[in-house]
Design a protein around this motif. Structure first.
Motif, mmCIF file in Angstrom:
data_model
loop_
_atom_site.group_PDB
_atom_site.id
_atom_site.type_symbol
_atom_site.label_atom_id
_atom_site.label_comp_id
_atom_site.label_asym_id
_atom_site.label_seq_id
_atom_site.Cartn_x
_atom_site.Cartn_y
_atom_site.Cartn_z
ATOM 1 N N VAL A 45 -14.437 4.277 -3.588
ATOM 2 C CA VAL A 45 -13.039 3.861 -3.732
ATOM 3 C C VAL A 45 -12.449 4.385 -5.040
ATOM 4 O O VAL A 45 -13.057 4.260 -6.108
ATOM 5 C CB VAL A 45 -12.922 2.323 -3.701
ATOM 6 C CG1 VAL A 45 -11.446 1.917 -3.749
ATOM 7 C CG2 VAL A 45 -13.602 1.751 -2.468
ATOM 8 N N GLU A 46 -11.258 4.971 -4.934
ATOM 9 C CA GLU A 46 -10.463 5.344 -6.105
ATOM 10 C C GLU A 46 -9.111 4.642 -5.980
ATOM 11 O O GLU A 46 -8.340 4.928 -5.069
ATOM 12 C CB GLU A 46 -10.268 6.861 -6.179
ATOM 13 C CG GLU A 46 -11.545 7.636 -6.470
ATOM 14 C CD GLU A 46 -11.298 9.127 -6.598
ATOM 15 O OE1 GLU A 46 -10.102 9.528 -6.625
ATOM 16 O OE2 GLU A 46 -12.276 9.896 -6.646
ATOM 17 N N VAL B 99 0.866 -1.187 0.000
ATOM 18 C CA VAL B 99 0.000 0.000 0.000
ATOM 19 C C VAL B 99 0.898 1.231 0.000
ATOM 20 O O VAL B 99 1.548 1.550 0.991
ATOM 21 C CB VAL B 99 -0.942 0.011 1.214
ATOM 22 C CG1 VAL B 99 -1.831 1.249 1.191
ATOM 23 C CG2 VAL B 99 -1.790 -1.255 1.250
ATOM 24 N N ASN B 100 0.950 1.908 -1.126
ATOM 25 C CA ASN B 100 1.806 3.095 -1.239
ATOM 26 C C ASN B 100 1.298 4.249 -0.396
ATOM 27 O O ASN B 100 2.080 4.969 0.237
ATOM 28 C CB ASN B 100 1.890 3.559 -2.695
ATOM 29 C CG ASN B 100 2.610 2.581 -3.591
ATOM 30 O OD1 ASN B 100 3.561 1.938 -3.178
ATOM 31 N ND2 ASN B 100 2.147 2.463 -4.828
ATOM 32 N N GLY B 101 0.002 4.454 -0.422
ATOM 33 C CA GLY B 101 -0.566 5.576 0.300
ATOM 34 C C GLY B 101 -2.075 5.486 0.379
ATOM 35 O O GLY B 101 -2.720 4.814 -0.428
ATOM 36 N N VAL B 102 -2.636 6.139 1.387
ATOM 37 C CA VAL B 102 -4.086 6.171 1.615
ATOM 38 C C VAL B 102 -4.494 7.586 1.957
ATOM 39 O O VAL B 102 -3.826 8.264 2.755
ATOM 40 C CB VAL B 102 -4.503 5.214 2.758
ATOM 41 C CG1 VAL B 102 -5.993 5.375 3.066
ATOM 42 C CG2 VAL B 102 -4.185 3.761 2.416
ATOM 43 N N ALA B 103 -5.562 8.046 1.360
ATOM 44 C CA ALA B 103 -6.152 9.338 1.723
ATOM 45 C C ALA B 103 -7.666 9.170 1.762
ATOM 46 O O ALA B 103 -8.236 8.480 0.915
ATOM 47 C CB ALA B 103 -5.756 10.416 0.729
ATOM 48 N N VAL B 104 -8.298 9.776 2.747
ATOM 49 C CA VAL B 104 -9.751 9.698 2.877
ATOM 50 C C VAL B 104 -10.308 11.113 2.914
ATOM 51 O O VAL B 104 -9.876 11.942 3.712
ATOM 52 C CB VAL B 104 -10.171 8.940 4.159
ATOM 53 C CG1 VAL B 104 -11.692 8.840 4.234
ATOM 54 C CG2 VAL B 104 -9.545 7.551 4.199
ATOM 55 N N GLU B 105 -11.270 11.370 2.009
ATOM 56 C CA GLU B 105 -11.850 12.705 1.935
ATOM 57 C C GLU B 105 -13.303 12.600 1.498
ATOM 58 O O GLU B 105 -13.600 12.023 0.445
ATOM 59 C CB GLU B 105 -11.059 13.553 0.946
ATOM 60 C CG GLU B 105 -11.520 15.009 0.876
ATOM 61 C CD GLU B 105 -10.665 15.832 -0.068
ATOM 62 O OE1 GLU B 105 -11.089 16.954 -0.398
ATOM 63 O OE2 GLU B 105 -9.598 15.346 -0.466
ATOM 64 N N ASP B 106 -14.196 13.118 2.330
ATOM 65 C CA ASP B 106 -15.630 13.147 2.017
ATOM 66 C C ASP B 106 -16.163 11.765 1.636
ATOM 67 O O ASP B 106 -16.912 11.607 0.662
ATOM 68 C CB ASP B 106 -15.911 14.136 0.876
ATOM 69 C CG ASP B 106 -15.553 15.561 1.246
ATOM 70 O OD1 ASP B 106 -15.680 15.908 2.443
ATOM 71 O OD2 ASP B 106 -15.143 16.324 0.350
ATOM 72 N N ALA C 39 -12.215 6.908 -0.373
ATOM 73 C CA ALA C 39 -10.893 6.387 -0.023
ATOM 74 C C ALA C 39 -10.045 6.309 -1.292
ATOM 75 O O ALA C 39 -10.387 5.588 -2.230
ATOM 76 C CB ALA C 39 -11.019 5.019 0.612
ATOM 77 N N LYS C 40 -8.953 7.068 -1.296
ATOM 78 C CA LYS C 40 -8.027 7.036 -2.416
ATOM 79 C C LYS C 40 -6.832 6.178 -2.004
ATOM 80 O O LYS C 40 -6.108 6.523 -1.067
ATOM 81 C CB LYS C 40 -7.574 8.440 -2.792
ATOM 82 C CG LYS C 40 -8.730 9.344 -3.227
ATOM 83 C CD LYS C 40 -8.244 10.741 -3.580
ATOM 84 C CE LYS C 40 -9.402 11.633 -4.005
ATOM 85 N NZ LYS C 40 -8.952 13.013 -4.352
ATOM 86 N N VAL C 41 -6.653 5.061 -2.703
ATOM 87 C CA VAL C 41 -5.634 4.086 -2.323
ATOM 88 C C VAL C 41 -4.699 3.841 -3.495
ATOM 89 O O VAL C 41 -5.137 3.568 -4.612
ATOM 90 C CB VAL C 41 -6.279 2.742 -1.881
ATOM 91 C CG1 VAL C 41 -5.204 1.741 -1.498
ATOM 92 C CG2 VAL C 41 -7.245 2.969 -0.728
#
Length: 342
Positions: A70-71, A28-35, A38-40
């Motif tokens: 999910v993106e 898992v390179n990175g995770v961001a959660v917004e509204d 989940a951008k993974v």
């Protein structure tokens, strides 16, 4: 739900080949959660490989079930990418054999076309300087074109971008070059061909372990190699030398293919082991390598034109499709293991 929650969920997604979850493996390179989205970013490097597609689908299902949109994106970490040589090419796969006449070029053509059929962006580089025949096998008559700055644009056939020395010399002209000239021409082709963005570049190597192979191993960032043999002992002995060559250059062997493994008589339906049986599988087992499968001796292959892997309702085409998927899966294993071990 925040990043930590998403990572905890992703800890339940297993990599079936590496035997652990994708978080523990560092995939898992990175995770961001917004509204609620989940951008993974996943460290997956074998586009359209069935196993990696299944991992991505499992990630998507896990997060969707938790109420998230999910993106997903997939990219190997920058530290593990070689962007100096062939910067737009994600994976370079060499198809090799210890001796001529075992169907190596047939395998290379069908592997490239099979990967394209899966949806990947594919190039095929016929590196056999002395006996290039891939364009004939694909019935490709369109030559490369050149840009204003003299870079080479490869023609495309069956969804595969193609470069071969056959485009550069006359049809009946022999290529009589010493090793340094071979090295120079191959290096120039690598630098001057505008491949664009490719998921896979398949290299059809000449038979043996000579100057061309050494140039490729020293010049290109190979993801791995596929070894082709026929069942009989002479071909297996030479294939063994190919395995040793790649081992000495720390190049992963993605697996071994036994071509012409049997012949099914079209008249009586009987199966005949024209070149013996089991040599390829035995060599793979003796060297602890994946056995990618056997391909029947099929007269239809020699007709050229449309690659066999693209045909429907054909046992030989089915064999090539299974091999293609297994090669893509093994490319994924190599890449994910590198990430996990880094």
């Amino acid at each position: 739900m925040d990043e930590a929650d998403v990572r905890e969920l992703l800890g339940g997604v297993e990599d079936p080949d590496l035997g652990d979850d994708i978080v523990s493996l560092g995939l898992v390179n990175g995770v961001a959660v917004e509204d609620g989205v989940a951008k993974v970013s996943l460290a997956l490097g074998a586009p359209y490989a069935p196993t990696e597609s299944a991992i991505a689908a499992d990630v998507r299902e896990t997060l969707t079930d938790a109420g998230l949109e999910v993106e997903l994106t997939a990219k190997r970490p920058a530290a593990l990418r070689d962007d100096e040589v062939l910067p737009g090419v994600k994976n370079v796969v060499a198809v090799a054999s210890g001796k001529g006449g075992v169907g190596k070029s047939t395998v290379a053509v069908n592997l490239a076309a099979g990967l394209s059929k899966l949806g990947a962006r594919v190039g095929l580089f016929d590196t056999d300087v002395y006996g290039p025949n891939v364009p004939r096998m694909l019935d490709s008559e369109d030559p490369p074109t050149a840009t204003d700055d003299d870079t080479i644009i490869p023609p495309e056939r069956y969804g595969v971008k193609l470069i071969s020395m056959a485009f550069m010399v006359g049809e009946d002209d022999p290529v009589i070059w010493r090793g340094p000239m071979v090295h120079q021409v191959l290096t120039q082709l690598v630098e001057d061909v505008e491949w664009g963005e490719l998921d896979y570049l398949v290299l059809d190597l000449p038979p043996g372990t000579g100057d061309t192979q050494l140039t490729i191993l020293q010049t290109l960032p190979l993801t791995g190699a596929v070894i082709v043999t026929t069942p009989e002992e002479v071909a297996v002995d030479d294939a063994r030398k190919g395995i040793r060559m790649f081992g000495r250059h720390d190049t992963n062997v993605l697996g071994l293919i036994e071509n012409m493994s049997s012949f099914v008589c079209p008249d009586c339906g009987g199966e005949h082991d024209v070149f013996g049986s089991g040599g390829g599988r035995g060599l793979a087992e003796a060297n602890n390598l994946p056995y990618l499968g056997g391909v029947p001796l099929d007269p239809e292959i020699r007709t050229g034109g449309e690659p066999m892997v693209l045909k429907e309702d054909n046992p030989t085409a089915d064999a090539f499709r299974v091999i293609t998927e297994d090669v893509a899966n093994n490319v994924g294993v190599v890449n994910r293991r590198r990430v996990s071990n880094s």
